[in-house]
Design an enzyme around this catalytic site. Structure first.
Site, PDB file in Angstrom:
ATOM      1  N   ASP A 117      -3.517   3.181 -10.735  1.00  0.00           N
ATOM      2  CA  ASP A 117      -2.799   2.599 -12.121  1.00  0.00           C
ATOM      3  C   ASP A 117      -3.650   1.301 -12.711  1.00  0.00           C
ATOM      4  O   ASP A 117      -4.807   1.310 -12.317  1.00  0.00           O
ATOM      5  CB  ASP A 117      -1.587   1.825 -11.446  1.00  0.00           C
TER       6      ASP A 117
ATOM      7  N   ILE B 211      -3.310  -5.321 -16.983  1.00  0.00           N
ATOM      8  CA  ILE B 211      -3.803  -6.526 -17.547  1.00  0.00           C
ATOM      9  C   ILE B 211      -3.446  -7.712 -16.889  1.00  0.00           C
ATOM     10  O   ILE B 211      -2.528  -8.066 -16.502  1.00  0.00           O
ATOM     11  CB  ILE B 211      -3.669  -6.404 -19.051  1.00  0.00           C
ATOM     12  N   HIS B 212      -4.689  -8.757 -16.366  1.00  0.00           N
ATOM     13  CA  HIS B 212      -4.518  -9.932 -15.822  1.00  0.00           C
ATOM     14  C   HIS B 212      -5.251 -10.818 -16.132  1.00  0.00           C
ATOM     15  O   HIS B 212      -6.490 -10.593 -17.016  1.00  0.00           O
ATOM     16  CB  HIS B 212      -4.693  -9.785 -14.303  1.00  0.00           C
ATOM     17  N   ARG B 213      -5.049 -12.064 -16.270  1.00  0.00           N
ATOM     18  CA  ARG B 213      -6.050 -13.189 -16.917  1.00  0.00           C
ATOM     19  C   ARG B 213      -7.089 -13.310 -15.663  1.00  0.00           C
ATOM     20  O   ARG B 213      -6.837 -13.542 -14.538  1.00  0.00           O
ATOM     21  CB  ARG B 213      -5.100 -14.561 -17.165  1.00  0.00           C
TER      22      ARG B 213
ATOM     23  N   GLY C  39       6.273  -6.548  -9.187  1.00  0.00           N
ATOM     24  CA  GLY C  39       6.095  -5.783 -10.415  1.00  0.00           C
ATOM     25  C   GLY C  39       4.912  -5.017 -10.688  1.00  0.00           C
ATOM     26  O   GLY C  39       4.843  -3.910 -11.244  1.00  0.00           O
TER      27      GLY C  39
ATOM     28  N   GLU D 218      -0.107   4.332 -16.006  1.00  0.00           N
ATOM     29  CA  GLU D 218       0.070   4.432 -17.591  1.00  0.00           C
ATOM     30  C   GLU D 218      -0.830   4.745 -18.319  1.00  0.00           C
ATOM     31  O   GLU D 218      -0.847   4.895 -19.817  1.00  0.00           O
ATOM     32  CB  GLU D 218       0.479   2.529 -17.861  1.00  0.00           C
TER      33      GLU D 218
ATOM     34  N   GLU E 202      -0.825 -19.511 -22.747  1.00  0.00           N
ATOM     35  CA  GLU E 202      -0.088 -18.290 -22.441  1.00  0.00           C
ATOM     36  C   GLU E 202       1.194 -17.832 -23.691  1.00  0.00           C
ATOM     37  O   GLU E 202       1.037 -18.564 -24.595  1.00  0.00           O
ATOM     38  CB  GLU E 202       0.468 -18.415 -21.032  1.00  0.00           C
TER      39      GLU E 202
END
Length: 491
Positions: free
Chosen positions: A165, A168-170, A187, A233, A289
């Protein structure tokens, strides 16, 4: 490779043909706070501190300290521009993405020679290797924990390679070969895979893909229940373009990267290791954010060790975003709209005409639902639609319900509804003690000790601005003459 294959460069070429959608500059800019500071005025929008506006995507060709790198920001910082990029009406992008989820096209694998993203290879064992000198990651403000990768698509798999999969992460650049990655609990499938690796005490191989066709980026932001565990995705991006995403094996890790990226960072998430996110600055801040506030630095982000950086030969493009900008609204909001439509179309078909997650909620906290009522038996279904959305998507906080004659993309029209078709004592539903997004700064026990027991809890609100069916004749808008050739008067 055929020029018809979609990647970020093809999208830029298309944007250059559209007036007002793309701008580039050769004026020197500092990636440390200045670059984002400039774009704040030109095109950020969203929940960014005013003054800001919706403007063109912007390419900075002269980035201090990075003579061979360009930085692109704001590609998706306009819903209308996203519509142009995806060749679709911006008002029905949610339906487009819903259909793409239901008709996936899986990726294909190509060779190293066919992957532009691997034209240049830097290994972490090379002398003088330093990711901070290879990746022009900006800091959004002077208070950030460091340079951040804000649009890096993480590709990973479970230990048995049965599922993969992207999310997106910081990610903050901590030292020459270390990245601090914040994986939000619950999630995210990458987080699920990472926990599996921790249980067997093995590092998790990943690639971080930067500089992508926006169809890939937007498709990647879907979450359960629309895309359950086992659904990659990248399949959505394939459907959006009617063209499979191309993947390539890593050069240093046992994982695949996106072959037409501008950059691929190959790395491993270390098992059972964390570090202080702002270890280099001690500001207590991470980065801005989507709600419009600085995120708090996390005391224990995952440690990611970099093994290699690969990129294109000719002036690779570092793609970045401003956390509270309109770009986040496009990336997070449109897939959420698609997910809500998918849910309500099954449960109460034909009653929800359209859905919009506006910038005021950063794409996640608010949704506006356009409702169709056929007869008196439909009265009340609008509130059930709102409850359906709130139950499935815990990050939603506010739902506004409006009739078909209201333009959900015009906030003046939406607020007009709440002033002329709404009574606070009967049209507000409040659902206390529920879960929401932990970045909402009002979700603290100190704010409301009665309903917020722990941080991240919230009350949910439904504002029903729909006209009662038996009173619809009382709420007919002023009817102006329909003039077909009105545009001739502008010539």
């Amino acid at each position: 490779m055929s020029d018809e294959l979609y990647d970020l460069r093809k999208v830029i070429d298309e944007l250059k043909e559209l007036p007002g959608q793309f701008h580039e500059t050769d004026i020197p800019v500092d990636p440390n706070a200045e670059l984002s500071g400039v774009y704040r005025y030109i095109g950020a929008g969203g929940t960014v501190e005013r003054p800001t506006t919706e403007g063109p995507a912007m390419m900075f060709n002269n980035v201090k300290g990075f003579p061979d790198t360009r930085v692109l920001i704001g590609t998706m910082a306009s819903r209308k521009r996203v519509g142009k990029i995806l060749h679709h009406d911006y008002k029905t992008l949610g339906r487009l993405l819903k259909d793409s989820v239901e008709n996936p096209i899986k990726p294909v694998k190509v060779s190293h020679q066919e992957a532009p993203a691997q034209e240049v290879v830097h290994l972490s064992t090379d002398k003088d290797f330093d990711i901070r000198k290879l990746i022009a990651a900006p800091t959004n403000t002077e208070y950030d924990a460091g340079p951040y990768i804000t649009m890096g698509l993480v590709f990973g798999s479970d230990p048995d390679k049965t599922m993969s999969d992207v999310t997106i992460h910081r990610m903050v650049l901590e030292d020459k070969d270390t990245i601090g990655m914040y994986i939000m609990p619950g999630g995210r499938h990458i987080g699920h895979f990472q926990k599996q690796f921790e249980k067997i005490n093995k590092p998790m191989p990943i690639t971080i893909n930067i500089g992508l066709d926006p169809a890939i980026t937007i498709g990647a932001t879907f979450e359960p229940p629309t895309t359950p565990l086992g659904y990659n995705e990248l399949w959505i991006a394939g459907a959006l373009r009617n063209q499979a995403v191309q993947l390539v094996d890593g050069v240093s890790v046992n994982e695949m990267g996106i072959a037409r990226s501008e950059y691929i960072i190959e790395a491993e998430i270390m098992p059972n290791q964390t570090m202080q996110e702002d270890i280099n600055t001690n500001t207590g801040k991470a980065m801005p954010e989507f709600p419009g506030y600085d995120g708090d630095a996390n005391p224990a982000v995952n440690v990611v060790k970099v093994k290699a950086v690969t990129h294109r030969k000719n002036n690779p493009i570092m793609q970045t975003t401003i956390g509270p900008s309109e770009e986040h609204v496009s990336m997070a909001g449109i897939p959420t709209e698609a997910s809500i439509l998918e849910l309500v179309d099954k449960a109460i078909p034909g009653k929800v005409v359209n859905v919009y997650n506006p910038p005021a909620g950063g794409g996640k906290l608010m949704t506006i639902m356009q409702i169709h009522k056929d007869n008196e038996a439909d009265e009340g279904l609008q509130r059930q639609a709102a409850i359906l959305a709130l139950s499935a998507f815990k990050e939603l906080k506010t739902v506004i319900l409006v009739d078909e004659d209201v333009d959900i993309f015009d906030m003046n029209d939406v607020i007009w509804t709440l002033n002329t078709r709404f009574q606070g004592d009967k049209d507000i539903m409040v659902l206390p003690g529920m879960r929401n997004h932990p970045l909402d700064p009002s979700e603290l026990p100190e704010y409301d000790p009665k309903s917020i027991r722990f941080r991240g809890m919230s009350s949910k609100t439904i504002l029903d601005g729909t006209v009662p069916f038996d009173m619809k004749d009382h709420f007919v808008r002023a009817q102006f003459k329909k003039v077909k050739d009105w545009q001739k008067y502008l010539k």
